[in-house]
Design a protein around this motif. Structure first.
Motif, PDB file in Angstrom:
ATOM      1  N   MET A   1     -13.139 -34.228  51.066  1.00 37.17           N
ATOM      2  CA  MET A   1     -13.725 -33.798  49.798  1.00 37.17           C
ATOM      3  C   MET A   1     -12.752 -33.967  48.646  1.00 37.17           C
ATOM      4  N   THR A   2     -11.449 -33.705  48.886  1.00 35.45           N
ATOM      5  CA  THR A   2     -10.490 -33.662  47.785  1.00 35.45           C
ATOM      6  C   THR A   2      -9.681 -34.935  47.619  1.00 35.45           C
ATOM      7  N   ALA A   3      -9.558 -35.762  48.661  1.00 33.85           N
ATOM      8  CA  ALA A   3      -8.672 -36.925  48.579  1.00 33.85           C
ATOM      9  C   ALA A   3      -9.074 -37.868  47.455  1.00 33.85           C
ATOM     10  N   ALA A   4     -10.372 -38.140  47.325  1.00 27.86           N
ATOM     11  CA  ALA A   4     -10.831 -39.056  46.283  1.00 27.86           C
ATOM     12  C   ALA A   4     -10.575 -38.470  44.896  1.00 27.86           C
ATOM     13  N   SER A 230      -4.095 -28.511  48.535  1.00 26.89           N
ATOM     14  CA  SER A 230      -3.916 -27.498  49.588  1.00 26.89           C
ATOM     15  C   SER A 230      -5.138 -26.594  49.745  1.00 26.89           C
ATOM     16  N   LEU A 231      -6.269 -27.020  49.199  1.00 25.64           N
ATOM     17  CA  LEU A 231      -7.465 -26.173  49.215  1.00 25.64           C
ATOM     18  C   LEU A 231      -7.866 -25.767  50.628  1.00 25.64           C
ATOM     19  N   GLU A 232      -7.883 -26.726  51.534  1.00 25.28           N
ATOM     20  CA  GLU A 232      -8.333 -26.414  52.902  1.00 25.28           C
ATOM     21  C   GLU A 232      -7.455 -25.353  53.546  1.00 25.28           C
ATOM     22  N   ARG A 233      -6.141 -25.516  53.393  1.00 21.17           N
ATOM     23  CA  ARG A 233      -5.218 -24.533  53.980  1.00 21.17           C
ATOM     24  C   ARG A 233      -5.369 -23.178  53.305  1.00 21.17           C
ATOM     25  N   ASP A 234      -5.433 -23.175  51.972  1.00 20.43           N
ATOM     26  CA  ASP A 234      -5.517 -21.910  51.249  1.00 20.43           C
ATOM     27  C   ASP A 234      -6.848 -21.203  51.504  1.00 20.43           C
ATOM     28  N   HIS A 235      -7.894 -21.981  51.719  1.00 24.20           N
ATOM     29  CA  HIS A 235      -9.192 -21.380  52.029  1.00 24.20           C
ATOM     30  C   HIS A 235      -9.113 -20.603  53.338  1.00 24.20           C
ATOM     31  N   ASN A 242      -5.810 -19.624  45.125  1.00 24.78           N
ATOM     32  CA  ASN A 242      -5.944 -21.048  44.859  1.00 24.78           C
ATOM     33  C   ASN A 242      -6.887 -21.160  43.670  1.00 24.78           C
ATOM     34  N   LEU A 243      -6.567 -22.016  42.705  1.00 24.50           N
ATOM     35  CA  LEU A 243      -7.391 -22.078  41.504  1.00 24.50           C
ATOM     36  C   LEU A 243      -8.823 -22.483  41.823  1.00 24.50           C
ATOM     37  N   TYR A 315       0.839 -32.369  53.121  1.00 25.15           N
ATOM     38  CA  TYR A 315      -0.535 -32.123  52.709  1.00 25.15           C
ATOM     39  C   TYR A 315      -1.490 -33.043  53.441  1.00 25.15           C
ATOM     40  N   PRO A 316      -2.660 -32.528  53.847  1.00 25.50           N
ATOM     41  CA  PRO A 316      -3.614 -33.333  54.637  1.00 25.50           C
ATOM     42  C   PRO A 316      -4.431 -34.248  53.748  1.00 25.50           C
TER      43      PRO A 316
END
Length: 321
Positions: A1-4, A230-235, A242-243, A315-316
């Motif tokens: 979801m976030t890489a792009a 880092s959204l996935e980890r912080d979630h 996380n903002l 980071y993933p």
């Protein structure tokens, strides 16, 4: 979801990327150093640390540093990342332990390596003693105090975040942005621009409102980019810190929509950063070159974080050229 999204933001970043020619050699030196110090204690974590590429991060933020100074900068970066890892998540240090670490680290920075504190010992202390030796020897007292104050602010922020996470109350957006400016350690990296360049600024210039606005903006830009990465980890572990998570909760939108909102705000703030950087005031012929180096360093902190985040195994995010 976030890489792009992250790759699109990198494409939109107007700051030119740079990298020290010594970065990879210093990374090899770092691996030997942490092995010698026994940091971190288990082999799997040490391998993960080696793959994170902290020397390349320092080399992107301080591309003109000498090889010897890049070693110092990389050791300091590594110390802060190890502290971040030790404090992160539900199994991290307690607020009391973080406070003890803060007090011990500040005693060392302000009083020298003979200062001792019961809550700060072992390999983490030895790494900071080694990393701090050259800045302490070379930089003026007012700079050393400024750096120590930035470390205090950062570790106070880490303490506040740990306390808030333990309470189970996620922060709102405005509260989170203020806290994130402390926890990011960007304000710690800014005085190191002066160390790497050998051009310490007077306090009145360093804290001038125009420069502080740029420093805050640069901090927000690198922090928010990191939050998307880092959204996935912080979630899973961050207690809402996380903002993207804060925006999703406050606006009542799903995470993909919150990512888009944060990315849009990032682009707008990047435009503002570029405009304010171009309009920075003159401080006179004896200071303007040093101020220009400092502003270039703020820009490098943003661009360096963008590029390193997309290349680091920390980071993933799937790297893409």
């Amino acid at each position: 979801m976030t890489a792009a999204v992250l790759r699109a933001l990198r494409s939109d970043c107007p700051i030119t990327p740079r990298l020290s020619p010594y970065a990879d050699d210093v990374q090899g030196w770092l691996v030997e150093l942490v092995d010698r110090l026994g940091l971190p204690p288990d082999p799997a974590t040490r391998r993960r640390l080696a793959r994170a590429g902290f020397a390349r991060y320092a080399g992107r933020l301080y591309p003109d540093a000498t090889e010897a100074d890049l070693r110092v900068l990389t050791a300091l970066f590594t110390w802060f990342f190890l502290v971040d890892d030790a404090c992160d998540g539900r199994d991290g240090l307690t607020p009391g332990q973080i406070r003890a670490l803060r007090d011990g680290a500040l005693a060392l920075l302000r009083e020298g390596p003979r200062a001792r504190h019961p809550g700060f010992s072992g390999p983490l202390r030895r790494l900071l003693v080694q990393a701090w030796r050259e800045p302490r020897r070379r930089m003026p007292a007012r700079w050393r105090l400024r750096f120590a104050d930035a470390v205090a602010d950062h570790l106070d922020g880490v303490h506040r975040e740990a306390t808030a996470t333990g309470s189970g109350r996620p922060p709102g957006v405005a509260e989170y942005v203020r806290l994130r400016r402390a926890t990011s350690a960007a304000y710690v990296s800014y005085p190191l621009i002066e160390f790497a360049s050998g051009r310490p600024l007077p306090d009145a210039v360093y804290h001038h409102p125009a420069l502080r606005r740029l420093a805050d903006l640069a901090n927000d830009l690198l922090s928010w980019f990191n939050d998307i990465a880092s959204l996935e980890r912080d979630h899973a572990t961050g207690g809402g810190h996380n903002l993207v998570l804060a925006v999703a909760a406050e606006r009542g939108v799903p995470l993909p929509a919150a990512v888009d909102l944060v990315a849009g705000h990032w682009r707008a703030e990047m435009d503002r950063f570029a405009a304010l950087r171009a309009a920075a005031p003159s401080f006179g012929p004896t200071l303007d070159d040093a101020v220009s180096v400092h502003l270039d360093g703020l820009a490098a902190a943003v661009r360096g974080t963008v590029d390193w985040t997309l290349e680091s195994a920390r980071y993933p995010v799937t790297p893409a050229s």
